[in-house]
Structure formats: C-alpha cells, structure tokens
Design a protein around this motif. Structure first.
Motif, short mmCIF file in Angstrom:
data_model
loop_
_atom_site.label_atom_id
_atom_site.label_comp_id
_atom_site.label_asym_id
_atom_site.label_seq_id
_atom_site.Cartn_x
_atom_site.Cartn_y
_atom_site.Cartn_z
N ILE A 225 0.78 -1.24 0.09
CA ILE A 225 0.03 -0.16 -0.29
C ILE A 225 1.01 1.26 0.03
CG2 ILE A 225 -1.66 1.35 1.21
CD1 ILE A 225 -2.71 -1.26 2.33
N ALA A 226 2.06 1.35 0.81
CA ALA A 226 2.79 2.50 0.88
C ALA A 226 3.43 2.68 -0.41
CB ALA A 226 3.86 2.28 1.84
N LEU A 227 3.76 1.54 -1.08
CA LEU A 227 4.49 1.80 -2.44
C LEU A 227 3.40 2.49 -3.45
CD1 LEU A 227 6.78 1.41 -4.47
CD2 LEU A 227 5.95 -1.08 -4.92
N LEU A 228 2.15 1.99 -3.47
CA LEU A 228 1.21 2.55 -4.41
C LEU A 228 0.80 3.88 -4.10
CD1 LEU A 228 -1.46 -0.51 -4.29
CD2 LEU A 228 0.04 0.10 -6.30
N VAL A 229 0.97 4.41 -2.70
CA VAL A 229 0.58 5.65 -2.46
C VAL A 229 1.88 6.55 -2.76
CG1 VAL A 229 0.46 7.04 -0.45
CG2 VAL A 229 -0.85 4.95 -0.51
N VAL A 230 2.95 6.17 -2.96
CA VAL A 230 4.30 6.88 -3.06
C VAL A 230 4.21 6.85 -4.66
CG1 VAL A 230 6.61 6.54 -3.54
CG2 VAL A 230 5.78 6.11 -1.30
N VAL A 231 3.78 5.97 -5.38
CA VAL A 231 3.63 6.32 -6.78
C VAL A 231 2.63 7.25 -7.10
CG1 VAL A 231 3.22 4.82 -9.07
CG2 VAL A 231 4.55 3.89 -7.32
N GLY A 232 1.31 7.19 -6.49
CA GLY A 232 -0.01 7.89 -6.73
C GLY A 232 0.80 9.32 -6.42
N LEU A 233 1.30 9.57 -5.35
CA LEU A 233 1.77 10.99 -4.90
C LEU A 233 2.62 11.58 -6.03
CD1 LEU A 233 1.69 13.32 -2.90
CD2 LEU A 233 3.71 12.13 -1.78
N ALA A 234 3.67 10.87 -6.44
CA ALA A 234 4.45 11.44 -7.42
C ALA A 234 3.79 11.79 -8.99
CB ALA A 234 5.40 10.43 -7.97
N PHE A 235 2.57 11.32 -8.95
CA PHE A 235 1.82 11.62 -10.28
C PHE A 235 0.49 12.54 -9.89
CE2 PHE A 235 4.22 8.20 -11.96
CZ PHE A 235 4.77 8.61 -12.91
#
Length: 660
Positions: free
Chosen positions: A286-296
């Motif tokens: 979940i943290a990884l997905l949130v990190v990617v989402g935040l970047a975009f």
C-alpha cells in the motif's frame, strides 16, 4: 497557573513581550491600522493565559473523572446527523446557506462541547466531527452553480471533461499545461463520472468532500499511532475546524488531493513499522502504491513534501550530537527509508517530466508575499476605483475587525496554539520521540496564523495544517483537562475555564467554516482583517445563466473577432469553453481601462472586486453608473444584457471622461 509553574509563567511573559514589541514596531514603521489588527495575537495570548492550567501535581495522561455514556453519545450522534441533514435541506430549498450553517454548526458544536466538558475528548466525538465537517462544503455545493474559487477549477473541470471524452492523457495538457504528467485527480474524477453519470464538476466536488471527510477520521488514526486517544480526538477537532481545510475541500484541485495523500502516507509508513509480520507486507505494498500515486498527483507538493520530510528527520541527524543528547532526542517517526523513497520518486518524476516548477514556485510565492493585504502602505497591491472612492480602513474599522468572524476565529486558534506550545515546552521530555512533528508544528504558525505583515500563500499552509493541528490540539486537551474539575482546582477558576472552553469550541466550530466561506459575499464585506480596503469580495462562483452567457460570448468572439480582450475571471471562464486565447488589457491605470480592438465586459463587475491579471496583484472597484456610462459611450457590437463586447480601434473605458 500556580506559583510552582514558573516555566509556563516565564513563557507567557516572553510571548507577551515579543508580541507587544512587534506591535509597537508595526505601529511606528507601518501604521496604526496594521498594529491594531495584529493585536489579535495579544488577545489570543490573554485568552490562553485564562485557559491554561498548571501541570504541577498531576499526570496529563490520566483519564478524566467520569465515564463516557453510551446512550448520551448515541443521542448526540443522532442529533448531529439531524442538524446536518436539516442544513442540507434548508439550503437546497432556499438557495441560501449562511443561517443553516450557523444554526447547525452552533448547536452541533454546543453538543460536542458538553461532551468534552462531561467526559473529555472521547472517541465517539470523531464521527460527529466528520458529520459536522460536511455541513459547510455540502451546503456550498448546493447553493452555488459552479464554484471555481481562484479560477483553477475552471481549467481542471475542463480537463476532466476532455479526458472523459477522449480517453487520452495527452489531452489534459492541451487544456491545462503540464497536468498530463500529473493526472491522478482527473483520472479519479473521470472514473466517478463514468460510474455515476455525474457531470465532471459534480464528480470533482464530490471527490473533494469525500476525501477530506474521510481525512478527518484518518487523521484520528494517524494521531493514535503517536498520542493517546483523548489527545488524538482533540487534534482532530482542531483539524476539522481549520478554515484552510474547509476551503480546499471544495476548492479541490490536485494539490488538495496530494496533501490528503501525504497525510495517508504518513499513517501507512508509521503503522507499517508497528504491526505484526502478518500485516507488514500488505502495508508495504500500500505504501508503495501511495508513493507512486503521490508522484503523479501534483508538482508543487513534491517540493513542499521534501521540505517537510527534511524537517521531520532533522532531530534524527542531531540525535548523536551533543545538542541531541542534551535534548534527549529519540529516533524520529516515521522511519526514514519509505519517506526518502517517496521524496526521491516525486522529485525524479519532476525531472523526467521536465516541469520547470522551481522557478514558478519562487515567482508565485514572491508575488503573493509582496502583496500584503493588511498594510497601510499598500505594498505591491494596486487597487483602482472607477467612479468610486476607495474606502481605506480606519482605526475604528481595524478594532471592529478583531471581533468580526475572522478576528474571533484567529483569536481562538491563537489561544489553543499558545497553550499547546507552552504545554509541549514545559513537558518536552514527553515529546522527544516526535520532535520533528513538534518542530513542524511550531513553524506552521507562520503559515496558518496569518500575520498583518505577510500575506502567506494558502497553498503553502495546506500541507502544514496537520502539524499545526497537533500543537493546537494538545492545547485543547490541556484546556479540557484543566476545565474538568478533576484536578482539585478552585470552583470559581474551574467554572471560568469551563465557560471559556464551551465558548471556544463553539466559536471555532462555527467561525472556521465561515472564514472559508468565500461565497458568502455579504458576510465578508464587513470589517475584514486581511484587507486594507473595504471593497466587495472577488467573485468565486457562476450561476448557470452567467456561465451560459460567457459560453455564448466565447462562441460569438471566435466567429466574428480575431481577438477579444478580457479581464481575468472572464478570460479563464472563456478558456473553459475552448475559445481562442484571449488578451489582457493593453493598459489599466487610474485613468481607466484600454484595449486594442474589442473588449468584453460584464455587469457583474460592479458587484465584486475585479482581478485584471493572473500575474500582477491588482483589483478594480467599479461603480454601476461609471460602467453603464462607459458602455453607452462606446460602440457596442454584442450584448446579452449583462455580458457584451465593445469595439473601437482603441477601446478606452475612461475614468476621466467628462459628464454632460
């Protein structure tokens, strides 16, 4: 405060001396109006001194006397829900929202105050806070046709519409430059439109309201990883009443979503390091997905987030040093690696997307900071009055502003923040494991608590609201314990604190959303703390009729004119309909408005202050008689009655035209 609480007394005295010195300097070098308006800080300090209760002789984490009544909590929740639904219905039927909001929030927060005074900040208050939070944004949505705030929503809604029609991310960039590289909000809103059939505007506003309503509950669980349950509830109360949060719930553009994502990332990262092995892997994903989402999601947020992370980990850097050992600093929370990964991903995406955001960020911030709304000298802001004298604020108006809506709000917020600062400093050893959070919280006051000398950009304060809420929330918890009567204080002092706490909870609960209610033009036309001039409010919404007239104006201009000059809001609205690029006026000065060729006008200009450029801070204050005189003296080639186009080889709406 008792004699034994000398550190707290010393802090209050130091804060008072610093505030008085600042006000004297403001009076001598800037002006008495600015100094008087800055007096809200001094009033907040005085209120904090009344509310504060000495730490001496008791455990701040000890439970309050009494216990939570399940029946009372259930009835309170039902009452709050009924009030909220009632505000929705009345607003929908009447189209007016001021009194429904005031009544619903006043009674709702009165019930919450009774609960806090009876049993302290308990968990049952959290869902009530979430329900009351929706009153302001939902009634704003119901009472406005198309709310656009500072015009960004016009472009973002158009981008959602284009994405929905074409299915191509590149189409976003054609409507709103660079956002094809940051399309998360547009994709999310487009998905809601696809599944529900709602128009793009309704989908975007719905996403905003749901995001920050859920955010109030999420902030509680985030704080529970760091603080006790009552303290966490108090922090959520402050968070849910902040005007900045209420503003960006409906003025919901990519940074508002990105900020909510940052808060969620904090929670996931902290929680990830405290769960069993069974949940570690899922939370890591979940943290990884949130990190990617935040970047975009948003570009400026990447820069702000990097600064926040650097501050959070500053104590970890200092911990091995003599200063760190002397302060007793512990390992920072959250852990370093996931947050650094998030910062790296965001900044890398900025570089790959080739977004020249740093220069824009500095330019935008500088333009806003040099635009002091409260300054006797006027600063960089230019206000022209056409057919009307500019009414500058007098000392009397400045005093009145301290006891108007925004004055009362910032006095109360200052009081809670000061109590929180004193409470943290006096017992700093209890907060060494969250030293970075405390540091950000202390610094956030410069952004969240406006000063008369600095017009802080609201977009910079948005990510800091969580940390400000921590300090002010700890202040509220301190006040609640001091007012509980369970510490053996005198009856008179306890009663005074209980009355003050009740009033403070209701006052902040009502005034926070009202300060954010920029669509309530009449409310904010009074003694506003943050303006030098008593001018009408800027238009922030269009009725269906207005939007239709601007669309017709756009179609007419595209068909019959090579170029039509438009002022800021009209130009942004025209862009929403895919019109040709419009020009700014050739010249705007005290002498009038000049444009080459065609100039679009709107009779709504006389009801609001009118911004004339997106890059230069400046507004126009236009009288009815002046506008109609200029329209009648110029060749009119198109009109709907309230919107039209004037044409001459050089159109000039003159402030110096002689009157026959």
């Amino acid at each position: 405060m008792g004699v034994g609480d000398r550190p707290a007394i010393s802090l209050f005295v130091a804060f008072a001396l610093l505030t008085l010195t600042s006000l004297v300097v403001a009076y001598l070098f800037i002006g008495e109006v600015t100094a008087i308006k800055g007096g809200y800080v001094l009033l907040g300090l005085l209120l904090a001194a009344v509310l504060y209760r000495s730490h001496e002789g008791w455990d701040e984490d000890a439970p309050l006397e009494g216990r939570e009544s399940g029946r009372f909590a259930r009835w309170s929740t039902k009452f709050v829900v009924v009030l909220t639904l009632g505000a929705y219905v009345v607003t929908y039927l009447t189209g007016a929202r001021l009194w429904p909001v005031v009544v619903a929030l006043g009674l709702g927060y009165a019930v919450l105050a009774v609960q806090i005074l009876s049993v302290g900040p308990t968990r049952s208050i959290v869902p009530q806070l979430a329900v009351l939070f929706t009153v302001s944004p939902v009634t704003k949505y119901l009472s406005t046709g198309f709310y656009f705030g500072e015009t960004d929503l016009l472009g973002h809604v158009r981008a959602v519409e284009v994405l929905y029609l074409t299915g191509q991310l590149e189409s976003i960039g054609e409507v709103y430059a660079s956002y094809n590289s940051f399309p998360v909000l547009h994709i999310l809103s487009g998905a809601v439109s696809s599944f529900t059939g709602l128009p793009a505007y309704d989908s975007l506003i719905t996403v905003g309201i749901l995001t920050y309503t859920a955010g109030t509950i999420a902030v509680y669980y985030l704080c529970r990883t760091l603080f006790s349950r009552p303290k966490s509830v108090a922090i959520v109360f402050v968070f849910s009443t902040l005007s900045v949060i209420h503003n960006y719930t409906t003025y919901f553009f990519p940074q508002a979503l990105a900020t909510a994502v940052v808060f969620f990332l904090f929670y996931v990262t902290i929680r990830r390091n405290s769960v069993s092995d069974r949940y570690y892997a899922p939370l890591s994903v979940i943290a990884l997905l949130v990190v990617v989402g935040l970047a975009f999601t948003h570009h400026v947020t990447q820069i702000l987030f990097a600064g926040m992370v650097a501050t959070l980990y500053a104590p970890s850097v200092l911990r091995p040093t003599r200063i760190g050992r002397g302060l007793g600093l512990n390992d920072a929370l959250p852990r370093l690696v996931p947050m650094l990964f998030a910062v790296t991903a965001g900044l890398t995406h900025l570089l790959v997307a080739r977004i020249a955001i740093v220069g824009y960020f500095i330019e935008f911030t500088t333009a806003k900071v040099t635009d002091p709304f409260v300054s006797d000298t006027g600063g960089e802001r230019t206000v022209f009055g056409f057919g009307v004298d500019i009414p500058y604020h007098t000392p009397r108006v400045a005093v009145e502003s301290l006891f108007y809506v925004d004055g009362l709000y910032f006095i109360g917020l200052t009081a809670l923040f000061v109590v929180g600062v004193v409470a943290v400093i006096v017992r700093y050893n209890r907060y060494t494991n969250v030293a970075g959070v405390v540091l950000l919280g202390f610094g956030s006051a410069l952004a969240v608590l406006k000063t008369p000398l600095l017009n802080t950009v609201a977009r910079l304060s948005l990510p800091l609201t969580l940390f400000f809420s921590v300090i002010a929330g700890l202040g509220l918890w301190r006040v609640a314990v001091g007012a509980s009567g369970s510490i053996g204080d005198g009856v008179a002092r306890t009663t005074t604190r209980r009355i003050a706490l009740f009033g403070l909870v209701v006052m902040l609960g009502v005034t926070g959303p009202l300060v954010a209610g920029d669509d309530l033009y009449g409310l904010h036309a009074g003694a506003n703390m943050w303006e030098t001039y008593s001018t009408p409010e800027q238009q922030v919404e269009f009725s269906e009729q207005e939007l239709g007239e601007i669309e017709a104006l756009t179609r007419h201009s595209d068909r019959y004119s090579d170029d039509v000059t438009m002022l800021w809001v009209t130009r942004e609205a025209s862009d929403r309909f895919g019109g040709e690029e419009r020009s700014e006026p050739t010249d705007i000065s005290a002498g009038g408005i000049r444009a080459d060729g065609a100039l679009a006008y709107r009779t709504k200009w006389t009801e609001h202050q009118v911004g004339y450029s997106t890059t230069v801070p400046g507004t126009l204050y236009i009288a009815d008689w002046w506008l109609y005189r200029e329209i009648g003296a110029t060749n009119k080639v198109y009109t709907t009655g309230t919107t039209g186009v004037l044409w001459e080889e050089s159109v000039r709406m003159s402030n110096n035209r002689s009157v026959a």
